[in-house]
Design a protein around this motif. Structure first.
Motif, mmCIF file in Angstrom:
data_model
loop_
_atom_site.group_PDB
_atom_site.id
_atom_site.type_symbol
_atom_site.label_atom_id
_atom_site.label_comp_id
_atom_site.label_asym_id
_atom_site.label_seq_id
_atom_site.Cartn_x
_atom_site.Cartn_y
_atom_site.Cartn_z
ATOM 1 N N THR A 1 15.964 -129.859 -27.230
ATOM 2 C CA THR A 1 16.948 -128.825 -27.551
ATOM 3 C C THR A 1 18.008 -128.736 -26.464
ATOM 4 O O THR A 1 19.208 -128.678 -26.755
ATOM 5 C CB THR A 1 16.251 -127.458 -27.732
ATOM 6 N N ALA A 2 17.579 -128.743 -25.212
ATOM 7 C CA ALA A 2 18.535 -128.680 -24.103
ATOM 8 C C ALA A 2 19.453 -129.894 -24.112
ATOM 9 O O ALA A 2 20.656 -129.780 -23.863
ATOM 10 C CB ALA A 2 17.797 -128.576 -22.769
ATOM 11 N N ARG A 3 18.888 -131.064 -24.383
ATOM 12 C CA ARG A 3 19.711 -132.287 -24.433
ATOM 13 C C ARG A 3 20.720 -132.234 -25.586
ATOM 14 O O ARG A 3 21.870 -132.641 -25.440
ATOM 15 C CB ARG A 3 18.822 -133.514 -24.544
ATOM 16 N N LYS A 4 20.284 -131.742 -26.757
ATOM 17 C CA LYS A 4 21.197 -131.616 -27.898
ATOM 18 C C LYS A 4 22.322 -130.641 -27.577
ATOM 19 O O LYS A 4 23.489 -130.902 -27.895
ATOM 20 C CB LYS A 4 20.438 -131.162 -29.144
ATOM 21 N N ASP A 5 21.970 -129.500 -26.953
ATOM 22 C CA ASP A 5 22.998 -128.526 -26.568
ATOM 23 C C ASP A 5 23.974 -129.138 -25.572
ATOM 24 O O ASP A 5 25.185 -128.953 -25.679
ATOM 25 C CB ASP A 5 22.353 -127.283 -25.955
ATOM 26 N N ALA A 6 23.428 -129.871 -24.606
ATOM 27 C CA ALA A 6 24.280 -130.507 -23.600
ATOM 28 C C ALA A 6 25.196 -131.541 -24.247
ATOM 29 O O ALA A 6 26.379 -131.630 -23.906
ATOM 30 C CB ALA A 6 23.417 -131.156 -22.512
ATOM 31 N N GLU A 7 24.664 -132.307 -25.188
ATOM 32 C CA GLU A 7 25.469 -133.342 -25.846
ATOM 33 C C GLU A 7 26.579 -132.710 -26.680
ATOM 34 O O GLU A 7 27.722 -133.184 -26.659
ATOM 35 C CB GLU A 7 24.590 -134.230 -26.726
ATOM 36 N N ALA A 8 26.274 -131.635 -27.385
ATOM 37 C CA ALA A 8 27.298 -130.953 -28.177
ATOM 38 C C ALA A 8 28.393 -130.401 -27.261
ATOM 39 O O ALA A 8 29.586 -130.515 -27.569
ATOM 40 C CB ALA A 8 26.666 -129.827 -28.995
ATOM 41 N N ALA A 9 27.989 -129.831 -26.143
ATOM 42 C CA ALA A 9 28.975 -129.294 -25.195
ATOM 43 C C ALA A 9 29.807 -130.418 -24.586
ATOM 44 O O ALA A 9 31.015 -130.267 -24.375
ATOM 45 C CB ALA A 9 28.264 -128.497 -24.106
ATOM 46 N N ARG A 10 29.163 -131.552 -24.294
ATOM 47 C CA ARG A 10 29.905 -132.699 -23.748
ATOM 48 C C ARG A 10 30.935 -133.208 -24.745
ATOM 49 O O ARG A 10 32.069 -133.540 -24.371
ATOM 50 C CB ARG A 10 28.935 -133.826 -23.380
ATOM 51 N N LYS A 11 30.554 -133.279 -26.026
ATOM 52 C CA LYS A 11 31.483 -133.758 -27.051
ATOM 53 C C LYS A 11 32.685 -132.814 -27.166
ATOM 54 O O LYS A 11 33.819 -133.267 -27.293
ATOM 55 C CB LYS A 11 30.767 -133.893 -28.393
ATOM 56 N N LYS A 12 32.405 -131.510 -27.128
ATOM 57 C CA LYS A 12 33.505 -130.547 -27.201
ATOM 58 C C LYS A 12 34.414 -130.687 -25.988
ATOM 59 O O LYS A 12 35.640 -130.690 -26.111
ATOM 60 C CB LYS A 12 32.975 -129.121 -27.294
ATOM 61 N N ALA A 13 33.815 -130.819 -24.809
ATOM 62 C CA ALA A 13 34.610 -130.975 -23.591
ATOM 63 C C ALA A 13 35.433 -132.260 -23.652
ATOM 64 O O ALA A 13 36.600 -132.284 -23.241
ATOM 65 C CB ALA A 13 33.706 -130.972 -22.367
ATOM 66 N N ALA A 14 34.837 -133.334 -24.172
ATOM 67 C CA ALA A 14 35.560 -134.600 -24.289
ATOM 68 C C ALA A 14 36.732 -134.468 -25.259
ATOM 69 O O ALA A 14 37.829 -134.996 -25.000
ATOM 70 C CB ALA A 14 34.616 -135.711 -24.735
ATOM 71 N N ALA A 15 36.508 -133.755 -26.353
ATOM 72 C CA ALA A 15 37.589 -133.545 -27.315
ATOM 73 C C ALA A 15 38.696 -132.697 -26.692
ATOM 74 O O ALA A 15 39.895 -132.998 -26.867
ATOM 75 C CB ALA A 15 37.054 -132.870 -28.574
ATOM 76 N N ASP A 16 38.312 -131.656 -25.953
ATOM 77 C CA ASP A 16 39.310 -130.825 -25.275
ATOM 78 C C ASP A 16 40.085 -131.635 -24.242
ATOM 79 O O ASP A 16 41.306 -131.503 -24.119
ATOM 80 C CB ASP A 16 38.636 -129.634 -24.585
ATOM 81 N N LEU A 17 39.368 -132.486 -23.516
ATOM 82 C CA LEU A 17 40.012 -133.322 -22.511
ATOM 83 C C LEU A 17 40.965 -134.316 -23.168
ATOM 84 O O LEU A 17 42.097 -134.513 -22.705
ATOM 85 C CB LEU A 17 38.955 -134.053 -21.679
ATOM 86 N N ALA A 18 40.524 -134.940 -24.254
ATOM 87 C CA ALA A 18 41.381 -135.898 -24.962
ATOM 88 C C ALA A 18 42.639 -135.206 -25.470
ATOM 89 O O ALA A 18 43.750 -135.753 -25.370
ATOM 90 C CB ALA A 18 40.622 -136.544 -26.113
ATOM 91 N N SER A 19 42.455 -134.005 -25.982
ATOM 92 C CA SER A 19 43.609 -133.247 -26.468
ATOM 93 C C SER A 19 44.567 -132.927 -25.323
ATOM 94 O O SER A 19 45.784 -133.068 -25.454
ATOM 95 C CB SER A 19 43.116 -131.957 -27.129
ATOM 96 N N ALA A 20 44.009 -132.515 -24.198
ATOM 97 C CA ALA A 20 44.848 -132.196 -23.039
ATOM 98 C C ALA A 20 45.562 -133.440 -22.523
ATOM 99 O O ALA A 20 46.721 -133.379 -22.106
ATOM 100 C CB ALA A 20 44.003 -131.571 -21.931
#
Length: 154
Positions: free
Chosen positions: A45-64
């Protein structure tokens, strides 16, 4: 040989007391298996949460970064802030995973200790507690170092 009722009662109480003081090997093995399963589920569960947060951060970074194609100082600051936010988020998520893993390993180790008694039980528990303390200290140190790096990136 004749057994008195009083002697028989004392013997029965002693056997019941002795049996209640120590878990059976099968019960301990089941507890260890349950602790492993719980630890694995919590880590997943912690790994899934971390992966989802990483994907969101990566998308935010790509957008920026797309927005930062223009060569102006304000855009560079936005990119640096997004990178720093992503770094901070990753540091916190990795910390969550590390602490969850440490808790799981500690639970499993403590269940294994239940097969022991006396000084061996105390030593086993102390070793499990010490290993957990080291793992948690390492997780804190790594998280803090990453947070400092993220702050310096701003």
């Amino acid at each position: 040989m004749r057994t008195t009722p009083k002697l028989l009662s004392v013997a029965i109480i002693a056997l019941v007391t002795l049996g209640a003081c120590q878990k059976s090997s099968t019960a301990v093995d089941e507890d260890v298996a349950d602790a492993r399963q719980d630890a694995a589920e919590e880590s997943l569960t912690a790994r899934k949460d971390a992966e989802a947060a990483r994907k969101k951060a990566a998308a935010d970074l790509a957008s920026a970064r797309r927005d930062g194609a223009e060569e102006n100082i304000d855009t560079r600051r936005q990119v640096a802030a997004a990178e720093s936010d992503a770094m901070e988020d990753k540091a916190e998520r990795d910390y969550d995973v590390a602490t969850t893993d440490a808790e799981g390993r500690h639970q499993v180790a403590m269940e294994r200790c239940e097969k022991l008694k006396g000084a061996e039980l105390d030593a086993c528990r102390s070793a499990a507690d010490a290993a957990q303390a080291v793992a948690l200290a390492k997780a804190v140190a790594e998280r803090d170092a990453r947070l400092v790096a993220a702050n310096n990136n701003r």
